[in-house]
Scaffold this motif. Structure first.
Motif, PDB file in Angstrom:
ATOM      1  N   PRO A 230       0.810  -1.232   0.000  1.00 28.32           N
ATOM      2  CA  PRO A 230       0.000   0.000   0.000  1.00 28.32           C
ATOM      3  C   PRO A 230       0.841   1.279   0.000  1.00 28.32           C
ATOM      4  O   PRO A 230       0.432   2.280  -0.610  1.00 28.32           O
ATOM      5  CB  PRO A 230      -0.812  -0.103   1.299  1.00 28.32           C
ATOM      6  CG  PRO A 230      -0.778  -1.542   1.677  1.00 28.32           C
ATOM      7  CD  PRO A 230       0.499  -2.109   1.149  1.00 28.32           C
ATOM      8  N   VAL A 231       1.997   1.248   0.637  1.00 27.24           N
ATOM      9  CA  VAL A 231       2.845   2.446   0.665  1.00 27.24           C
ATOM     10  C   VAL A 231       3.387   2.728  -0.740  1.00 27.24           C
ATOM     11  O   VAL A 231       3.414   3.877  -1.199  1.00 27.24           O
ATOM     12  CB  VAL A 231       4.007   2.281   1.687  1.00 27.24           C
ATOM     13  CG1 VAL A 231       4.950   3.474   1.629  1.00 27.24           C
ATOM     14  CG2 VAL A 231       3.442   2.096   3.093  1.00 27.24           C
ATOM     15  N   LEU A 232       3.776   1.668  -1.427  1.00 26.15           N
ATOM     16  CA  LEU A 232       4.248   1.823  -2.819  1.00 26.15           C
ATOM     17  C   LEU A 232       3.123   2.329  -3.712  1.00 26.15           C
ATOM     18  O   LEU A 232       3.334   3.208  -4.564  1.00 26.15           O
ATOM     19  CB  LEU A 232       4.786   0.473  -3.337  1.00 26.15           C
ATOM     20  CG  LEU A 232       5.172   0.432  -4.823  1.00 26.15           C
ATOM     21  CD1 LEU A 232       6.303   1.419  -5.139  1.00 26.15           C
ATOM     22  CD2 LEU A 232       5.586  -0.991  -5.233  1.00 26.15           C
ATOM     23  N   MET A 233       1.918   1.803  -3.498  1.00 23.52           N
ATOM     24  CA  MET A 233       0.773   2.267  -4.290  1.00 23.52           C
ATOM     25  C   MET A 233       0.561   3.765  -4.125  1.00 23.52           C
ATOM     26  O   MET A 233       0.321   4.485  -5.102  1.00 23.52           O
ATOM     27  CB  MET A 233      -0.500   1.524  -3.883  1.00 23.52           C
ATOM     28  CG  MET A 233      -0.825   0.365  -4.790  1.00 23.52           C
ATOM     29  SD  MET A 233      -2.311  -0.482  -4.281  1.00 23.52           S
ATOM     30  CE  MET A 233      -3.583   0.721  -4.641  1.00 23.52           C
ATOM     31  N   GLN A 234       0.662   4.224  -2.871  1.00 23.52           N
ATOM     32  CA  GLN A 234       0.503   5.667  -2.610  1.00 23.52           C
ATOM     33  C   GLN A 234       1.590   6.469  -3.319  1.00 23.52           C
ATOM     34  O   GLN A 234       1.345   7.536  -3.880  1.00 23.52           O
ATOM     35  CB  GLN A 234       0.542   5.947  -1.105  1.00 23.52           C
ATOM     36  CG  GLN A 234      -0.759   5.588  -0.408  1.00 23.52           C
ATOM     37  CD  GLN A 234      -0.615   5.563   1.107  1.00 23.52           C
ATOM     38  OE1 GLN A 234       0.372   6.028   1.652  1.00 23.52           O
ATOM     39  NE2 GLN A 234      -1.604   4.993   1.780  1.00 23.52           N
ATOM     40  N   ARG A 235       2.792   5.909  -3.305  1.00 27.43           N
ATOM     41  CA  ARG A 235       3.908   6.590  -3.984  1.00 27.43           C
ATOM     42  C   ARG A 235       3.653   6.675  -5.492  1.00 27.43           C
ATOM     43  O   ARG A 235       3.859   7.735  -6.100  1.00 27.43           O
ATOM     44  CB  ARG A 235       5.205   5.826  -3.712  1.00 27.43           C
ATOM     45  CG  ARG A 235       6.380   6.385  -4.493  1.00 27.43           C
ATOM     46  CD  ARG A 235       7.645   5.565  -4.330  1.00 27.43           C
ATOM     47  NE  ARG A 235       8.716   6.113  -5.159  1.00 27.43           N
ATOM     48  CZ  ARG A 235       9.921   5.567  -5.265  1.00 27.43           C
ATOM     49  NH1 ARG A 235      10.217   4.469  -4.587  1.00 27.43           N
ATOM     50  NH2 ARG A 235      10.831   6.120  -6.046  1.00 27.43           N
ATOM     51  N   LEU A 236       3.203   5.575  -6.072  1.00 30.25           N
ATOM     52  CA  LEU A 236       2.957   5.556  -7.526  1.00 30.25           C
ATOM     53  C   LEU A 236       1.887   6.588  -7.902  1.00 30.25           C
ATOM     54  O   LEU A 236       1.993   7.266  -8.923  1.00 30.25           O
ATOM     55  CB  LEU A 236       2.546   4.152  -7.979  1.00 30.25           C
ATOM     56  CG  LEU A 236       3.631   3.067  -7.862  1.00 30.25           C
ATOM     57  CD1 LEU A 236       3.035   1.681  -8.109  1.00 30.25           C
ATOM     58  CD2 LEU A 236       4.785   3.321  -8.818  1.00 30.25           C
ATOM     59  N   ALA A 237       0.867   6.692  -7.044  1.00 34.68           N
ATOM     60  CA  ALA A 237      -0.201   7.672  -7.291  1.00 34.68           C
ATOM     61  C   ALA A 237       0.347   9.093  -7.157  1.00 34.68           C
ATOM     62  O   ALA A 237       0.110   9.944  -8.019  1.00 34.68           O
ATOM     63  CB  ALA A 237      -1.348   7.443  -6.324  1.00 34.68           C
TER      64      ALA A 237
END
Ligand code: HPA
Ligand code: ZN
Length: 337
Positions: A230-237
Motif C-alpha cells: 500500500p505504501v508503494l501504491m501511494q507513492r505511484l499515485a
C-alpha cells in the motif's frame, strides 16, 4: 454485455505504450516468413503452432516467443511484421504507438542490429506518412542475459540512436532484479534515452521500487503486483508514475486467474496512472481493442474510466508537450460528444 461502452472504447483515440513487436508475429506470418527464408519450424502447421499457445507462466510463453522470432532474417521481414501490427493498431484507433524490440534475440542468431532497427523504423515512418500516426522505438535488454551483454548491445545501438526514443528491460523477471542493470541504465540515461522497465508482472513489488530508485525509470511496464504494498501504491499515485498494464497478457500468463480478478480498476480508482496495452497481441488473444473489450466485459468499467484510460495513454507517452496537448484535446472532444 455492454456493447455501447465497448463501442466507445473501440472508437476512442488512444496510444499504445507496451507492445513487443516480435509478439505481434501472427502464426500465419511466422509460417510465411519461414517459407521465404527456408527455415524448418518445429510445428507441422499453423494450427499446431497456435495450439501450442497454452501458457502456464511467463517462461512457458518466452520459450515459444523466442522460437517464433527465429524466422525473422531480413530487413523486409522486420518491416512486414511491423507493418502488419501498425495496420491493426490503426484500425483500433491507435494514434500513437511506442514499440519494444529485443535486438539480442536477433543478434544472437547473426542478424545485424541495423537490419532489425531499420526494418521496424521504416514501417513506423510509413505509418506516420500514411496516417499521421506517431511513435517511437524502445530497445529492450533481455534481463536473463548479463549486464555485460547489455553494454555490448548498447554499443551496437549507438549508430542508430536517432531511431530510438528509449530503453526498456524485459524477459524472465524472477531472479533477475532491476539492480542487475543499474550501470547500463545509468549510461543510457546519460545518453538521453527515456527509461522504462518491466517490473511487478511475475516478480515482487520490491522490483517496482528498485526499478524506480536504482534504474530511475519513467514508466513501469505491468506493475500490477504493487497491490501487495500500500505504501508503494501511494507513492505511484503521488508521483503519477504510469503503469502500462496488459490485461489479456496477464490472464494468458496466469498473473490473474480470471479477468474478473484483475486489479486494474482498483489501481485506476486509487489514482494510479494506468494504461491499457496488448503486450504480445499475436500470442495473448488480441490487440488494443480486444483488451478494452475484455475489461469492459469482465469489470465494472464506466465511461469516465475509459476517458481516463485514453487520457493516461497520451499523458504517459514520450511525446512533445504540444503534440500531447493536441491528443488530449482529441480525447476530450471525443468524450464531449
Ligand atoms: N514480460 C516479459 N518479457 C516479455 C514479455 C512480457 O510480458 N513479452 C515479451 N517479452
Ligand atoms: Zn511486456
Amino acid at each position: 454485455m455492454n456493447t455501447a461502452l465497448i463501442d466507445t472504447a473501440r472508437k476512442m483515440p488512444k496510444a499504445e505504450l507496451h507492445i513487443h513487436i516480435e509478439g505481434s508475429l501472427e502464426p500465419e506470418l511466422i509460417f510465411a516468413l519461414a517459407q521465404r527464408n527456408a527455415i524448418v519450424l518445429d510445428y507441422p502447421s499453423i494450427e499446431a503452432l497456435r495450439a501450442a499457445y497454452a501458457f502456464t507462466d511467463l517462461q512457458s510463453f518466452l520459450d515459444i516467443y523466442y522460437a517464433g522470432a527465429s524466422v525473422l532474417q531480413t530487413e523486409q521481414d522486420f518491416y512486414d511484421m511491423t507493418w502488419a501490427y501498425l495496420q491493426r493498431a490503426h484500425a483500433d484507433n491507435v494514434l500513437h504507438t511506442e514499440l519494444f524490440f529485443d535486438p539480442q534475440t536477433h543478434t544472437a542468431r547473426g542478424v545485424a542490429f541495423g537490419v532489425v532497427v531499420n526494418g521496424i523504423h521504416r514501417a513506423l515512418s510509413d505509418a506516420h506518412e500514411k496516417w499521421d500516426m506517431s511513435g517511437g522505438l524502445i530497445m529492450c535488454f533481455l534481463r536473463h542475459l548479463s549486464e555485460e551483454e547489455a553494454f555490448v548491445t548498447l554499443e551496437q545501438a549507438l549508430p542508430y540512436r536517432d531511431k530510438m526514443i528509449g530503453i526498456g528491460l524485459d524477459s524472465s523477471e524472477r531472479g533477475h532484479p532491476p539492480e542487475k542493470f543499474a550501470r547500463v541504465f545509468a549510461q543510457c540515461r546519460e545518453l538521453g534515452f527515456h527509461l522504462v522497465a518491466h517490473a511487478g508482472e511475475e516478480g515482487p513489488s520490491a522490483y517496482i521500487e528498485t526499478a524506480l530508485d536504482l534504474l530511475q525509470v519513467e514508466r513501469i511496464d505491468h506493475g500490477v503486483r504493487c497491490i501487495d504494498d500500500p505504501v508503494l501504491m501511494q507513492r505511484l499515485a503521488r508521483e503519477k508514475m504510469p503503469l502500462t498494464v496488459c490485461p489479456l497478457s496477464n490472464i494468458k500468463l496466469c498473473v490473474f486467474e480470471k479477468m474478473l480478478q484483475h486489479n486494474l480498476l482498483t489501481l485506476l480508482d486509487a489514482g494510479l496512472t494506468i494504461t491499457i496495452n496488448s503486450d504480445d497481441p499475436a500470442y495473448f488473444g488480441g490487440y488494443m481493442n480486444d483488451n478494452f473489450a475484455a475489461i469492459v466485459e469482465a469489470l465494472p468499467v464506466q465511461r469516465h474510466h475509459l476517458q481516463q484510460l485514453a487520457r493516461n495513454s497520451f499523458t504517459a507517452a514520450f511525446i512533445a508537450p504540444d503534440i500531447k496537448q493536441k491528443y488530449l484535446a482529441q480525447v476530450d472532444a471525443f468524450f464531449a460528444r
